[in-house]
Design a protein around this motif. Structure first.
Motif, PDB file in Angstrom:
ATOM      1  N   GLU A  29      38.843  -0.400   4.131  1.00  0.00           N
ATOM      2  CA  GLU A  29      38.386   0.992   4.129  1.00  0.00           C
ATOM      3  C   GLU A  29      36.912   1.015   3.726  1.00  0.00           C
ATOM      4  O   GLU A  29      36.536   0.418   2.720  1.00  0.00           O
ATOM      5  CB  GLU A  29      39.253   1.782   3.136  1.00  0.00           C
ATOM      6  CG  GLU A  29      38.782   3.175   2.823  1.00  0.00           C
ATOM      7  CD  GLU A  29      38.768   4.070   4.056  1.00  0.00           C
ATOM      8  OE1 GLU A  29      39.857   4.380   4.568  1.00  0.00           O
ATOM      9  OE2 GLU A  29      37.663   4.447   4.501  1.00  0.00           O
ATOM     10  N   ASP A  30      36.087   1.708   4.513  1.00  0.00           N
ATOM     11  CA  ASP A  30      34.660   1.735   4.188  1.00  0.00           C
ATOM     12  C   ASP A  30      34.290   2.832   3.203  1.00  0.00           C
ATOM     13  O   ASP A  30      33.231   2.767   2.580  1.00  0.00           O
ATOM     14  CB  ASP A  30      33.815   1.865   5.468  1.00  0.00           C
ATOM     15  CG  ASP A  30      34.151   3.111   6.246  1.00  0.00           C
ATOM     16  OD1 ASP A  30      35.366   3.366   6.454  1.00  0.00           O
ATOM     17  OD2 ASP A  30      33.235   3.839   6.647  1.00  0.00           O
ATOM     18  N   GLU A  31      35.152   3.859   3.052  1.00  0.00           N
ATOM     19  CA  GLU A  31      34.821   4.926   2.094  1.00  0.00           C
ATOM     20  C   GLU A  31      35.163   4.440   0.685  1.00  0.00           C
ATOM     21  O   GLU A  31      36.332   4.242   0.353  1.00  0.00           O
ATOM     22  CB  GLU A  31      35.625   6.187   2.402  1.00  0.00           C
ATOM     23  CG  GLU A  31      35.201   6.873   3.694  1.00  0.00           C
ATOM     24  CD  GLU A  31      36.265   7.861   4.163  1.00  0.00           C
ATOM     25  OE1 GLU A  31      36.675   8.721   3.361  1.00  0.00           O
ATOM     26  OE2 GLU A  31      36.687   7.750   5.324  1.00  0.00           O
TER      27      GLU A  31
ATOM     28  N   ASP B 293      41.873   1.005   8.045  1.00  0.00           N
ATOM     29  CA  ASP B 293      41.184   2.193   8.535  1.00  0.00           C
ATOM     30  C   ASP B 293      40.688   1.903   9.959  1.00  0.00           C
ATOM     31  O   ASP B 293      40.290   0.774  10.259  1.00  0.00           O
ATOM     32  CB  ASP B 293      39.994   2.487   7.598  1.00  0.00           C
ATOM     33  CG  ASP B 293      39.286   3.776   7.963  1.00  0.00           C
ATOM     34  OD1 ASP B 293      39.940   4.697   8.494  1.00  0.00           O
ATOM     35  OD2 ASP B 293      38.060   3.857   7.704  1.00  0.00           O
TER      36      ASP B 293
ATOM     37  N   ASN C 146      38.214   3.840  11.712  1.00  0.00           N
ATOM     38  CA  ASN C 146      36.772   4.035  11.820  1.00  0.00           C
ATOM     39  C   ASN C 146      36.038   3.263  10.751  1.00  0.00           C
ATOM     40  O   ASN C 146      35.972   3.667   9.595  1.00  0.00           O
ATOM     41  CB  ASN C 146      36.433   5.525  11.699  1.00  0.00           C
ATOM     42  CG  ASN C 146      36.858   6.259  12.944  1.00  0.00           C
ATOM     43  OD1 ASN C 146      36.527   5.850  14.063  1.00  0.00           O
ATOM     44  ND2 ASN C 146      37.619   7.315  12.757  1.00  0.00           N
TER      45      ASN C 146
ATOM     46  N   LYS D 214      44.732  10.793   7.725  1.00  0.00           N
ATOM     47  CA  LYS D 214      44.016  11.319   6.552  1.00  0.00           C
ATOM     48  C   LYS D 214      43.814  12.821   6.734  1.00  0.00           C
ATOM     49  O   LYS D 214      43.580  13.248   7.857  1.00  0.00           O
ATOM     50  CB  LYS D 214      42.633  10.677   6.441  1.00  0.00           C
ATOM     51  CG  LYS D 214      42.622   9.194   6.183  1.00  0.00           C
ATOM     52  CD  LYS D 214      41.167   8.741   6.216  1.00  0.00           C
ATOM     53  CE  LYS D 214      41.040   7.247   6.145  1.00  0.00           C
ATOM     54  NZ  LYS D 214      39.650   6.813   6.267  1.00  0.00           N
TER      55      LYS D 214
HETATM   56 CA    CA Z   1      36.277   5.040   7.744  1.00  0.00          CA
END
Ligand code: CA
Length: 232
Positions: free
Chosen positions: A15-17, A59, A61, A111
């Motif tokens: 997950e990038d967030e 994730d 994206n 999400k």
């Molecule tokens: Ca993302």
């Protein structure tokens, strides 16, 4: 008193967030999972083999290669092809998600989600996988070997050609050695064949199965007045 250590289920969370990554990995760890985190697809692929996760929470994206491409690469490698993958996606990308699911993933969550819903879905996926793998466990009794998923039986290394009902019957008995099955219980399993299943049909199927099993035939014993049992 020694207690067997429970081996925690290891999750790779991609997950990038940062906020979501931190908060969710905290929740998953509190649930008893061991969590490895990756912020990009590249990081995930680099982290995949040491140590190998039991499940990947991915994730879609991501900066760089996206979640679908990560799935694609994992599925192409035999060492990682079978790891269950749960996709995370924004609700707006549901069509993408369906496409991705059909191609690569085992489940998905959109999400925003409730953490407890995600945890329940993860547990359900792990249970489903565990069930599949025990169902596919090879059964061995003397010279007889049964491969449930391939629906194959071998006696002394030679494949035995069985009808669907003969194979179902063999599997029923072999999965519960020493348990006597009544003819009625066997009828329930054989039902679905086009023929009307009666006691006589059960006896006929067993006779056919024994004949084909040859030297392994004695594994199927007659229990007088009841039915049959598998005896190793
Ligand atoms: Ca993302």
């Amino acid at each position: 008193v020694t207690v067997d250590p429970v081996i925690p289920v290891r999750i790779l969370f991609v997950e990038d967030e940062t906020n979501l990554r931190n908060s969710l990995s905290f929740i998953l760890e509190r649930e008893g999972f061991e969590v490895m985190c990756a912020a990009t697809g590249e990081e995930a692929l680099a982290a995949i083999s040491h140590p190998r996760p039991d499940l990947i929470l991915l994730d879609i994206n991501l900066p760089g290669i996206d979640g679908f491409e990560v799935c694609n690469r994992l599925r192409r490698q035999p060492a990682t092809a079978a790891i269950p993958i749960m996709l995370l996606s924004a609700r707006t990308a549901v069509e993408d998600l369906v496409a991705g699911l059909e191609r690569y993933a085992d489940d998905y969550v959109t999400k925003p989600f409730q953490p407890r819903v995600l945890v329940a879905r993860i547990n359900a996926l792990l249970r489903r996988r565990a069930g599949e793998s025990t169902e596919n466990v090879e059964l061995r009794f003397r010279e007889l070997v049964i491969h449930p998923n391939a629906r194959e039986a071998l006696v002394g290394g030679k494949r035995v050609v069985l009808t669907k009902s003969e194979f179902d019957l063999l599997l029923l008995l072999a999965r519960s050695p020493q348990r006597a099955f009544t003819r009625d219980e066997i009828i329930d399993v054989l039902r679905g064949e086009s023929i009307a299943v009666t006691d006589r049909v059960v006896d006929f199927q067993v006779a056919g199965l024994r004949r084909k099993l040859g030297s392994a035939a004695s594994l199927i014993e007659t229990v007088r007045g009841i039915g049959y049992r598998f005896s190793d």
